[in-house]
Scaffold this motif. Structure first.
Motif, PDB file in Angstrom:
ATOM      1  N   ASP A  48      -9.889  50.894  45.683  1.00 36.32           N
ATOM      2  CA  ASP A  48      -8.796  50.831  46.645  1.00 36.32           C
ATOM      3  C   ASP A  48      -8.279  52.236  46.886  1.00 36.32           C
ATOM      4  O   ASP A  48      -8.626  53.183  46.175  1.00 36.32           O
ATOM      5  CB  ASP A  48      -7.677  49.900  46.177  1.00 36.32           C
ATOM      6  N   LEU A  49      -7.484  52.370  47.935  1.00 35.21           N
ATOM      7  CA  LEU A  49      -6.869  53.650  48.288  1.00 35.21           C
ATOM      8  C   LEU A  49      -5.399  53.404  48.568  1.00 35.21           C
ATOM      9  O   LEU A  49      -5.051  52.477  49.310  1.00 35.21           O
ATOM     10  CB  LEU A  49      -7.541  54.255  49.517  1.00 35.21           C
ATOM     11  N   THR A  50      -4.545  54.249  47.990  1.00 33.42           N
ATOM     12  CA  THR A  50      -3.099  54.104  48.155  1.00 33.42           C
ATOM     13  C   THR A  50      -2.507  55.379  48.736  1.00 33.42           C
ATOM     14  O   THR A  50      -2.858  56.487  48.311  1.00 33.42           O
ATOM     15  CB  THR A  50      -2.426  53.807  46.806  1.00 33.42           C
ATOM     16  N   LEU A  51      -1.629  55.234  49.716  1.00 34.69           N
ATOM     17  CA  LEU A  51      -0.754  56.302  50.179  1.00 34.69           C
ATOM     18  C   LEU A  51       0.648  55.973  49.690  1.00 34.69           C
ATOM     19  O   LEU A  51       1.160  54.875  49.963  1.00 34.69           O
ATOM     20  CB  LEU A  51      -0.769  56.407  51.703  1.00 34.69           C
ATOM     21  N   ARG A  52       1.248  56.902  48.956  1.00 32.80           N
ATOM     22  CA  ARG A  52       2.548  56.640  48.328  1.00 32.80           C
ATOM     23  C   ARG A  52       3.561  57.677  48.814  1.00 32.80           C
ATOM     24  O   ARG A  52       3.327  58.882  48.742  1.00 32.80           O
ATOM     25  CB  ARG A  52       2.422  56.703  46.807  1.00 32.80           C
ATOM     26  N   GLY A  53       4.680  57.208  49.326  1.00 31.50           N
ATOM     27  CA  GLY A  53       5.703  58.095  49.840  1.00 31.50           C
ATOM     28  C   GLY A  53       6.629  58.621  48.758  1.00 31.50           C
ATOM     29  O   GLY A  53       6.661  58.091  47.632  1.00 31.50           O
ATOM     30  N   PRO A  54       7.438  59.651  49.077  1.00 33.39           N
ATOM     31  CA  PRO A  54       8.368  60.208  48.084  1.00 33.39           C
ATOM     32  C   PRO A  54       9.361  59.185  47.556  1.00 33.39           C
ATOM     33  O   PRO A  54       9.815  59.293  46.408  1.00 33.39           O
ATOM     34  CB  PRO A  54       9.081  61.329  48.852  1.00 33.39           C
ATOM     35  N   GLY A  55       9.715  58.194  48.382  1.00 32.89           N
ATOM     36  CA  GLY A  55      10.684  57.195  47.949  1.00 32.89           C
ATOM     37  C   GLY A  55      10.092  56.034  47.177  1.00 32.89           C
ATOM     38  O   GLY A  55      10.813  55.136  46.758  1.00 32.89           O
ATOM     39  N   GLY A  56       8.761  56.051  46.994  1.00 33.12           N
ATOM     40  CA  GLY A  56       8.115  55.004  46.216  1.00 33.12           C
ATOM     41  C   GLY A  56       7.395  53.943  47.027  1.00 33.12           C
ATOM     42  O   GLY A  56       6.602  53.175  46.484  1.00 33.12           O
ATOM     43  N   ARG A  57       7.685  53.850  48.334  1.00 32.02           N
ATOM     44  CA  ARG A  57       6.967  52.884  49.156  1.00 32.02           C
ATOM     45  C   ARG A  57       5.495  53.279  49.248  1.00 32.02           C
ATOM     46  O   ARG A  57       5.162  54.472  49.226  1.00 32.02           O
ATOM     47  CB  ARG A  57       7.570  52.801  50.558  1.00 32.02           C
ATOM     48  N   SER A  58       4.617  52.286  49.388  1.00 35.83           N
ATOM     49  CA  SER A  58       3.192  52.585  49.410  1.00 35.83           C
ATOM     50  C   SER A  58       2.452  51.663  50.370  1.00 35.83           C
ATOM     51  O   SER A  58       2.927  50.574  50.707  1.00 35.83           O
ATOM     52  CB  SER A  58       2.592  52.466  48.002  1.00 35.83           C
TER      53      SER A  58
END
Length: 206
Positions: A48-58
């Motif tokens: 899998d591939l995850t993009l994770r933002g600074p605020g924790g949302r992904s």
């Protein structure tokens, strides 16, 4: 630490190609294999591939979902910090711009920096502008074939305008950050950015 390397045979480029060779580099027709450790072999069913933002949302894609995203074909020169360059390499992948756009629909925000994390524990850091506006991809095909594990398959980061250690093999997560944080080789003394045209090989190079 020295990367594992095999498959290098250097040569002088033809006159018409010399202008495409950064300072201190040599052309190779091979595709040398370099890595900091053993080659992971992740089955597609487990990838899998995850993009994770600074605020924790992904935002997360399993392989079958990732394969449905818009794809691009890319022909680029690549340059390794160990001084080989390879011209006209042919890839297929999903642009980072596309991934960011899809992640934004899930309220994933970006930051000024990105840390790429990979199977095997490898990481590398990049400023966000080095990944956007058509500069970078998650590549899954090389030379018209699925990307081989020794070259980072099933998918790797492709950032061809920087030294190739920034094109992290076996990538699994891009984490957006508001502040920079060095990755594996950067913490070991490699340059934080790695522009081959400026010979940014090691810490202290301009």
């Amino acid at each position: 630490m020295t990367p594992i390397s095999r498959g290098f045979r250097g040569r002088r480029p033809a006159d018409g190609l010399a202008a495409r060779l950064p300072p201190g580099q040599y052309e190779t027709r091979d595709f040398p294999v370099l890595s900091a450790g053993p080659t992971p072999h992740t089955p597609l069913s487990a990838w899998d591939l995850t993009l994770r933002g600074p605020g924790g949302r992904s935002a997360r894609w399993m392989w079958d979902e990732f394969a449905t995203l818009p794809r691009e074909t890319i022909t680029v020169d690549i340059h390794c910090v160990t001084k080989w360059s390879k011209f006209d390499t042919k890839w297929e992948g999903v642009s980072i711009d596309t991934l960011i756009s899809h992640a934004a629909a899930k309220q994933v925000t970006t930051g000024g920096y990105v840390l790429a994390s990979c199977d095997g524990g490898y990481t590398t850091n990049l400023p966000l502008p080095d990944l956007t506006n058509g500069k970078a991809w998650i590549a899954f095909s090389y030379g018209g074939e699925p990307l081989a594990p020794e070259h980072g398959g099933p998918a790797r980061l492709l950032v061809p305008h920087l030294y190739f250690w920034k094109s992290a093999k076996w990538v699994r997560e891009l984490r957006f950050m508001d502040t920079d944080s060095p990755g594996f080789w950067e913490a070991a003394g490699y340059h934080n950015r790695g522009d081959p045209w400026r010979e940014q090989r090691y810490t202290g190079d301009e």
